[in-house]
Design a protein around this motif. Structure first.
Motif, short mmCIF file in Angstrom:
data_model
loop_
_atom_site.label_atom_id
_atom_site.label_comp_id
_atom_site.label_asym_id
_atom_site.label_seq_id
_atom_site.Cartn_x
_atom_site.Cartn_y
_atom_site.Cartn_z
N GLY A 1 0.74 -1.33 -0.24
CA GLY A 1 0.03 -0.46 0.21
C GLY A 1 0.58 1.84 -0.05
N ALA A 2 2.02 1.04 0.16
CA ALA A 2 2.88 2.59 0.38
C ALA A 2 3.94 2.55 -0.56
N PHE A 3 3.97 1.56 -1.80
CA PHE A 3 4.88 1.79 -2.54
C PHE A 3 3.90 1.88 -3.96
N THR B 1 0.47 0.55 -11.04
CA THR B 1 1.81 1.39 -10.87
C THR B 1 2.14 2.40 -9.43
N LEU B 2 3.97 3.20 -8.93
CA LEU B 2 3.52 2.85 -7.86
C LEU B 2 3.86 4.16 -7.54
N ARG B 3 3.00 4.10 -6.66
CA ARG B 3 2.86 5.34 -5.74
C ARG B 3 4.54 6.57 -5.62
N GLY B 4 4.14 7.81 -6.23
CA GLY B 4 5.00 8.49 -5.88
C GLY B 4 6.16 8.74 -6.36
N ALA B 5 5.45 8.04 -7.91
CA ALA B 5 6.70 7.90 -8.97
C ALA B 5 7.24 9.46 -9.24
N GLY B 6 5.77 10.13 -9.27
CA GLY B 6 6.05 11.44 -9.72
C GLY B 6 6.63 12.39 -8.88
N ALA B 7 7.13 12.05 -7.37
CA ALA B 7 7.67 12.90 -6.38
C ALA B 7 8.69 13.62 -7.03
N SER B 8 8.64 15.01 -7.13
CA SER B 8 9.98 16.03 -7.04
C SER B 8 10.75 16.27 -6.03
N ALA B 9 12.35 16.44 -5.90
CA ALA B 9 13.14 16.65 -5.33
C ALA B 9 13.05 18.58 -4.51
N SER C 1 -6.84 10.62 4.46
CA SER C 1 -5.67 10.22 3.95
C SER C 1 -4.24 10.51 3.69
N SER C 2 -3.50 9.48 3.48
CA SER C 2 -2.27 10.62 3.26
C SER C 2 -1.59 10.86 2.33
N ALA C 3 -2.75 10.25 1.21
CA ALA C 3 -2.01 10.84 0.06
C ALA C 3 -3.08 12.49 0.04
N ALA D 1 5.92 7.80 0.56
CA ALA D 1 6.19 7.20 -0.68
C ALA D 1 7.03 8.79 -1.55
N ALA D 2 6.89 10.12 -1.27
CA ALA D 2 7.64 10.63 -2.15
C ALA D 2 8.78 11.17 -1.71
N LEU D 3 9.21 10.78 -0.50
CA LEU D 3 10.25 11.08 0.29
C LEU D 3 10.67 9.89 -0.05
N ALA D 4 10.66 8.43 -0.09
CA ALA D 4 11.15 7.05 -1.32
C ALA D 4 11.70 8.00 -2.34
#
Length: 481
Positions: free
Chosen positions: A186-188, A227-235, A318-320, A334-337
């Motif tokens: 669920g996290a990833f 699909t991956l969660r957080g795949a579009g996360a930006s540094a 929710s966490s989202a 997910a964003a941090l990971a």
């Protein structure tokens, strides 16, 4: 998920054992997604794979996993029981044959005394120290001698080194393993964790006898609709969120500067070895400033840090939604990971007490913050740093439950400022120390109290004998100005 597993395995104990093995395989498979492994080979072909379910190639080691659901005869895996299943012989073959190899034994029943010997060896700096200080019983002494002479046939130095660095045991009952797998999925991975686990299982069934790497795993998950969660996360998003928190704390500092706090270096060191750290203290004790100080040191050291100030949340469910509240394209963990990849990441949760039972917040918000913390626990390279008022933690069982899982947090209590720090800040603000008595100085050793008084010009200083009188006097002055 469980229904499909029943169809794949036979009845009774073999079915349960097969489910347990599959769950552990998928649990480790997620390491590929996190970037903690380079590839995994399920059911390695030929004689090399005899006795092992799979091996994982990590940056510095090849990790062989042997999974045994339980030992129904005794309820634990003694050395004779492990020997009867050829576990110790299989481990010896890998450890002696390749110095990069490590071995992991996983079961719902403890491997005792092997696990205890591994723990003790990890805590000892030398064989001599291990023998003198950790072989504290005849059982452990006999077990170490049996490993050295009977099962592995190596020197004492080699046996100790293998136990210290190259052998690990994991004990997880079936229910806990299934729960941890669901949390990781669920996290990833997007969507219902059950659907994500079903996709992983199909990939496991179609990936036997050959290496599977991260790119192929992601591609095959996408083909299966996962699909991956957080795949579009930006540094930039992650770092901007932490910087906003630090700037906000700067605006509430005493004389606009950090006061040295002894707790900060201790917390930084603890985060190097602990998955979770809890910072407690009373109202106005400076917990947020301590967290901001820790975050600054971590960022300068190259760690990725994401800070979630719970006081900014209103009714997220929710966490989202928590992630979106801070400008993130994914849930916080997910964003941090996604940004940290295989480096250390620290998720900072400030003011956890804001969702306590004594606060005017909807229960859905508590659940959302709880989800953020559970998801963070699914990433092996993420640590969590949490602050909470002591009085709320002491009276709220829900909050205590949040910081107790998956492991009890290392705890640091933020104390009062020293008398010298309080008087030094007063002098910096232009105040005459002769106008303050001992009772007043004691009140001003609380950073929050000191902060508001240093805002008052020396010419307009008012008398106070209690904390409430200080607050009332400050408010009267603020209204007048």
């Amino acid at each position: 998920m469980t229904t499909s597993k029943v169809a794949l395995h036979g009845g009774g104990a073999s079915k349960v054992s097969g489910i347990y093995e599959d769950h552990w395989t998928m649990y480790v498979l997620i390491d590929l997604l996190i970037g903690q492994a380079e590839s995994i080979t399920l059911e390695p072909p030929g004689t090399a794979g005899v006795g092992f379910e799979f091996f994982v190639d990590r940056p510095d080691t090849r990790e062989w996993h042997q999974v045994k659901y339980q030992n129904s005869k005794s309820g634990k895996w003694t050395l004779p029981a492990l020997d009867s299943e050829h576990v110790l012989d299989n481990f010896r073959a890998k450890l002696a044959g390749d110095e990069r190899s490590t071995c992991v034994f996983v079961s719902a029943h403890a491997a005792h005394p092997l696990g205890k010997l591994c723990d003790h060896a990890a805590e000892s700096a030398s064989l001599a120290y291990f023998v003198t200080h950790f072989l504290s019983s005849q059982e452990l002494t006999d077990a170490f001698n049996d490993l050295q002479h009977k099962h592995w046939r190596v020197t004492g130095q080699d046996a100790w080194a293998w136990l210290r660095n190259r052998v690990r045991t994991r004990t997880l009952d079936a229910w806990t393993l299934e729960e941890r797998l669901s949390e990781r999925a669920g996290a990833f991975l997007d969507g219902d964790p059950k659907d994500a686990i079903a996709s992983l299982l199909r990939i496991v069934r179609g990936s036997l006898y050959r290496p599977l790497d991260r790119e192929e795993l992601i591609r095959r998950l996408a083909e299966d609709g996962t699909t991956l969660r957080g795949a579009g996360a930006s540094a930039d998003e992650v770092r901007a969120t932490t910087e906003r928190f630090r700037v906000g704390v700067d605006n509430s500092l005493v004389n606009s500067s950090f006061l040295p706090r002894d707790e900060i270096p201790h917390i930084v060191r603890s985060l190097g070895s602990s998955r979770s750290v809890l910072v407690t203290g009373g109202k106005g004790s400076g917990k947020s400033a301590v967290l901001a100080g820790v975050a600054g040191i971590l960022v300068r050291s190259g760690a990725e840090v994401l800070t979630v100030d719970v006081t900014r949340l209103v009714r997220e469910t929710s966490s989202a939604e928590v992630g979106r509240a801070f400008g993130l394209a994914a849930p916080p963990a997910a964003a941090l990971a996604a940004v940290a990849r295989n480096r250390q990441g620290v998720l900072v949760i400030d003011s956890l007490d804001s969702v306590g039972v004594n606060r005017d917040k909807p229960v859905e918000l508590f659940r959302a913050v709880s989800e953020v913390l559970r998801e963070a626990a699914a990433y092996p390279n993420l640590a969590v740093l949490v602050s909470c008022r002591t009085e709320d933690l002491d009276t709220d069982t829900r909050l205590r439950g949040l910081v107790a899982e998956p492991d009890p947090a290392a705890r640091f209590d933020v104390g009062l400022l020293s008398r010298g720090q309080a008087t030094g800040a007063l002098v910096t603000a232009g105040h005459d120390l002769s106008k303050f008595g001992d009772v007043q100085i004691a009140i001003l050793r609380v950073p929050g109290n000191l902060r508001i008084l240093t805002k008052v010009p020396p010419a307009e200083l008012f008398d106070f004998g209690t904390e409430q009188e200080l607050i009332d006097g400050y408010l009267d002055w603020a209204v007048r100005t």
